[in-house]
Design a protein around this motif. Structure first.
Motif, PDB file in Angstrom:
ATOM      1  N   ILE A   1       0.858  -1.174   0.000  1.00  0.00           N
ATOM      2  CA  ILE A   1       0.000   0.000   0.000  1.00  0.00           C
ATOM      3  C   ILE A   1       0.897   1.229   0.000  1.00  0.00           C
ATOM      4  CG2 ILE A   1      -1.758   1.300   1.263  1.00  0.00           C
ATOM      5  CD1 ILE A   1      -2.809  -1.312   2.388  1.00  0.00           C
ATOM      6  N   MET A   2       0.751   2.060  -1.002  1.00  0.00           N
ATOM      7  CA  MET A   2       1.615   3.222  -1.160  1.00  0.00           C
ATOM      8  C   MET A   2       1.251   4.303  -0.135  1.00  0.00           C
ATOM      9  SD  MET A   2       3.541   2.182  -3.586  1.00  0.00           S
ATOM     10  CE  MET A   2       4.373   3.644  -4.225  1.00  0.00           C
ATOM     11  N   PRO A   3       2.131   5.292   0.066  1.00  0.00           N
ATOM     12  CA  PRO A   3       1.822   6.390   1.009  1.00  0.00           C
ATOM     13  C   PRO A   3       0.523   7.093   0.651  1.00  0.00           C
ATOM     14  CG  PRO A   3       4.147   6.418   0.412  1.00  0.00           C
ATOM     15  CD  PRO A   3       3.493   5.399  -0.484  1.00  0.00           C
ATOM     16  N   PHE A   4      -0.169   7.584   1.686  1.00  0.00           N
ATOM     17  CA  PHE A   4      -1.458   8.236   1.509  1.00  0.00           C
ATOM     18  C   PHE A   4      -1.307   9.738   1.319  1.00  0.00           C
ATOM     19  CE2 PHE A   4      -3.954   4.883   4.186  1.00  0.00           C
ATOM     20  CZ  PHE A   4      -3.873   4.003   3.121  1.00  0.00           C
ATOM     21  N   LYS A   5      -2.296  10.311   0.649  1.00  0.00           N
ATOM     22  CA  LYS A   5      -2.459  11.765   0.616  1.00  0.00           C
ATOM     23  C   LYS A   5      -3.391  12.151   1.773  1.00  0.00           C
ATOM     24  CE  LYS A   5      -1.885  11.882  -4.420  1.00  0.00           C
ATOM     25  NZ  LYS A   5      -0.499  12.393  -4.363  1.00  0.00           N
TER      26      LYS A   5
ATOM     27  N   LEU B   1      -3.428  10.510  12.261  1.00  0.00           N
ATOM     28  CA  LEU B   1      -4.586   9.716  11.869  1.00  0.00           C
ATOM     29  C   LEU B   1      -4.301   8.968  10.571  1.00  0.00           C
ATOM     30  CD1 LEU B   1      -7.611   8.921  12.109  1.00  0.00           C
ATOM     31  CD2 LEU B   1      -8.147  11.031  10.851  1.00  0.00           C
ATOM     32  N   MET B   2      -3.691   9.647   9.622  1.00  0.00           N
ATOM     33  CA  MET B   2      -3.360   9.037   8.334  1.00  0.00           C
ATOM     34  C   MET B   2      -2.387   7.871   8.519  1.00  0.00           C
ATOM     35  SD  MET B   2      -1.608  10.916   5.041  1.00  0.00           S
ATOM     36  CE  MET B   2      -0.079  11.248   5.954  1.00  0.00           C
ATOM     37  N   ASN B   3      -1.356   8.070   9.307  1.00  0.00           N
ATOM     38  CA  ASN B   3      -0.355   7.023   9.524  1.00  0.00           C
ATOM     39  C   ASN B   3      -0.943   5.834  10.278  1.00  0.00           C
ATOM     40  OD1 ASN B   3       1.592   8.547   8.229  1.00  0.00           O
ATOM     41  ND2 ASN B   3       2.324   9.496  10.114  1.00  0.00           N
ATOM     42  N   ARG B   4      -1.770   6.130  11.263  1.00  0.00           N
ATOM     43  CA  ARG B   4      -2.410   5.060  12.036  1.00  0.00           C
ATOM     44  C   ARG B   4      -3.304   4.215  11.140  1.00  0.00           C
ATOM     45  NH1 ARG B   4      -7.040   6.251  16.598  1.00  0.00           N
ATOM     46  NH2 ARG B   4      -7.662   4.087  16.977  1.00  0.00           N
TER      47      ARG B   4
END
Length: 275
Positions: A183-187, A245-248
Motif C-alpha cells: 500500500i503506497m503512502p497516503f495523501k 490519523l493518516m499514519n495510524r
C-alpha cells in the motif's frame, strides 16, 4: 464474397477459445474488453431510470446489480469480511487501497451492503460518457486534482450532505492505482475531511491482485478478500492530528493487507500429490 466472409467469421469464432487458453496477452485484453464493454452498455441501459432521481447515491445499487456478474465472466471471486461494519447507516469516510480499475468490480459487490455510498473521482471520468454521465447521476463527487482549493471546496460542501443524509464517502487515499504488492503512502485529503466533519474513518482493504500483471499482460482467475476494519473515531481531533490519523490508518491497513494477501496466495498454491 458472402461465403468467404462467413468462413472468416466461423474461423474467428473457432479460434477464440484456442487463443484464450494459449495466449495470455489475448486473454488479458479480452477480459478488460468484456469488463469495460459490459459496464458501458449497462451505463446506457440504466440512464433513463437514473434520470428520474438524478444524483441519488442509491442509483449505485441498481448499477451494481447489473454489473456484478462481470466478476464471474473474468474469473474473479470476492470474499467480504466485516460486512456488519459496512451495513451500519452512518456518515463516514471509507479509505481503501487502490490497485486497479478492477477495484470497481469489488465495489459492485459491496454497494448493496453499504446502501448509501458515494465516491470521490477525478473530473476527467465525467467526460467518459456514457459511464461518466451515469456516474454523475449516481451522485459521484468529481474533483479537479490539479486545483487543490476547488477540490477542497467541493468535498467540504459534499461533507455537509454526507452528515445530513448518513452517506458514506469512498476515497482512494493513494491517489492513483498501484499494483505493487503493498500500500503506497497516503495523501491527506480524506483525513482532513474526516476531521473537519468529525466523522469516522472506515478502512477497507483489498488483498493483493496476485493474478494481474499489466507489464507481462497476465490476467488469471483470482480470489480477493475485501476486509472492512472497525471505524476510527475523529472526535476531538484537530487539523494538527491529520498526519497521525493518516499514519495510524495506513499501518492497520498494511497489516491486514499482508495477512489477507498471504492467505489468498497460500490458497492458490497446488496441493502436493504426496504428503
Amino acid at each position: 464474397m458472402s461465403s468467404l466472409f462467413e468462413l472468416f467469421v466461423v474461423t474467428l469464432i473457432l479460434a477464440l477459445p484456442f487463443l484464450y487458453e494459449t495466449n495470455k496477452v489475448f486473454r488479458y485484453y479480452l477480459k478488460f474488453f468484456v469488463y469495460y464493454g459490459v459496464v458501458l452498455v449497462n451505463s446506457l441501459l440504466v440512464l433513463p431510470i437514473m434520470a428520474w432521481r438524478p444524483q441519488d447515491v442509491k442509483n449505485l445499487i441498481l448499477a451494481s446489480s447489473m454489473c456484478r456478474f462481470i466478476s464471474g465472466l473474468v474469473g474473479l471471486k470476492w470474499e467480504l469480511r466485516g460486512q456488519d461494519l459496512l451495513e451500519k447507516q452512518q456518515a463516514c469516510v471509507i479509505v481503501a487501497n487502490h490497485q486497479s480499475s478492477l477495484d470497481i468490480l469489488g465495489m459492485f459487490e459491496m454497494w448493496p451492503v453499504m446502501e448509501k455510498c458515494t465516491v470521490v473521482a477525478k473530473k476527467e471520468l465525467f467526460y467518459a460518457w456514457p459511464f461518466g454521465l451515469a456516474a454523475w447521476l449516481c451522485g459521484l463527487i468529481f474533483i479537479d486534482r490539479l486545483n487543490t482549493d476547488q477540490a477542497r471546496q467541493t468535498i467540504n460542501k459534499a461533507t455537509l450532505n454526507l452528515k445530513e443524509k448518513q452517506i458514506k464517502m469512498w476515497v482512494f487515499p493513494e491517489g492513483t492505482r498501484h499494483n505493487t504488492g503493498t500500500i503506497m503512502p497516503f495523501k491527506k485529503g480524506a483525513f482532513h475531511v474526516a476531521i473537519m466533519g468529525q466523522i469516522p474513518v472506515l478502512p477497507v482493504v483489498f488483498s493483493s491482485y496476485y493474478f494481474l500483471n499489466s507489464e507481462t499482460k497476465e490476467f488469471n482467475p483470482g480470489r480477493i478478500i475485501v476486509t472492512a476494519l472497525p471505524p476510527i473515531s475523529t472526535k476531538s481531533l484537530t487539523p494538527q492530528d491529520v498526519e497521525s490519523l493518516m499514519n495510524r490508518t495506513r499501518e492497520c491497513m498494511l497489516d491486514v493487507f499482508d495477512k489477507t494477501s498471504a492467505e489468498v496466495l497460500t490458497s492458490t498454491l497446488p496441493t502436493p500429490m504426496y504428503q
